[in-house]
Scaffold this motif. Structure first.
Motif, mmCIF file in Angstrom:
data_model
loop_
_atom_site.group_PDB
_atom_site.id
_atom_site.type_symbol
_atom_site.label_atom_id
_atom_site.label_comp_id
_atom_site.label_asym_id
_atom_site.label_seq_id
_atom_site.Cartn_x
_atom_site.Cartn_y
_atom_site.Cartn_z
ATOM 1 N N ARG A 13 -17.727 -43.383 25.577
ATOM 2 C CA ARG A 13 -18.395 -42.926 24.355
ATOM 3 C C ARG A 13 -19.897 -43.129 24.527
ATOM 4 O O ARG A 13 -20.346 -44.118 25.117
ATOM 5 C CB ARG A 13 -17.885 -43.714 23.150
ATOM 6 C CG ARG A 13 -16.430 -43.410 22.800
ATOM 7 C CD ARG A 13 -15.981 -44.183 21.570
ATOM 8 N NE ARG A 13 -16.235 -45.608 21.649
ATOM 9 C CZ ARG A 13 -15.452 -46.496 22.265
ATOM 10 N NH1 ARG A 13 -14.363 -46.093 22.871
ATOM 11 N NH2 ARG A 13 -15.762 -47.776 22.278
ATOM 12 N N LEU A 14 -20.672 -42.209 24.012
ATOM 13 C CA LEU A 14 -22.119 -42.254 24.157
ATOM 14 C C LEU A 14 -22.716 -43.533 23.586
ATOM 15 O O LEU A 14 -23.650 -44.097 24.150
ATOM 16 C CB LEU A 14 -22.747 -41.029 23.477
ATOM 17 C CG LEU A 14 -24.230 -40.807 23.726
ATOM 18 C CD1 LEU A 14 -24.512 -40.660 25.214
ATOM 19 C CD2 LEU A 14 -24.693 -39.567 22.988
ATOM 20 N N ASP A 15 -22.158 -44.036 22.501
ATOM 21 C CA ASP A 15 -22.720 -45.225 21.853
ATOM 22 C C ASP A 15 -22.119 -46.535 22.372
ATOM 23 O O ASP A 15 -22.429 -47.606 21.864
ATOM 24 C CB ASP A 15 -22.532 -45.135 20.334
ATOM 25 C CG ASP A 15 -21.069 -45.101 19.922
ATOM 26 O OD1 ASP A 15 -20.195 -44.881 20.785
ATOM 27 O OD2 ASP A 15 -20.796 -45.283 18.717
ATOM 28 N N ASP A 16 -21.295 -46.486 23.408
ATOM 29 C CA ASP A 16 -20.645 -47.679 23.952
ATOM 30 C C ASP A 16 -21.533 -48.304 25.035
ATOM 31 O O ASP A 16 -21.354 -48.076 26.222
ATOM 32 C CB ASP A 16 -19.277 -47.311 24.509
ATOM 33 C CG ASP A 16 -18.463 -48.517 24.928
ATOM 34 O OD1 ASP A 16 -19.020 -49.630 25.020
ATOM 35 O OD2 ASP A 16 -17.257 -48.339 25.176
ATOM 36 N N THR A 17 -22.484 -49.102 24.614
ATOM 37 C CA THR A 17 -23.443 -49.689 25.553
ATOM 38 C C THR A 17 -22.808 -50.746 26.452
ATOM 39 O O THR A 17 -23.238 -50.913 27.594
ATOM 40 C CB THR A 17 -24.648 -50.284 24.811
ATOM 41 O OG1 THR A 17 -24.184 -51.235 23.857
ATOM 42 C CG2 THR A 17 -25.441 -49.198 24.106
#
Length: 81
Positions: A13-17
């Motif tokens: 996921r794009l926001d999964d840092t």
């Protein structure tokens, strides 16, 4: 070879840092550059996994070389660039 043959892709996921940080440890920059070049070549030719288009990118120092091959559906004639 087929474009991106042998490359392993992992989605996140794009926001999964947290996952991004873990994946950064195994990311191979040169392979990523070669893969991006091969995929752009396929995209430019409007290719897909069902079209007879091959591409192989190599890096020689700081220079990227891309060799491509486009075959007819019957495989009889081809053009290499």
């Amino acid at each position: 070879p087929a474009v991106a043959q042998g490359a392993i892709g992992i989605e996140r996921r794009l926001d999964d840092t947290n996952t991004a940080e873990m994946l950064a440890a195994i990311h191979h920059t040169e392979t990523g550059q070669r893969l991006a070049s091969e995929r752009q070549f396929l995209l430019t030719l409007d290719g897909s996994c069902e079209t007879p288009i091959a591409g192989l990118a190599t890096l020689d120092g700081g220079t990227l070389h891309l060799t491509g091959e486009v075959l007819r559906p019957d495989g009889r004639k081809r053009g290499t660039q």
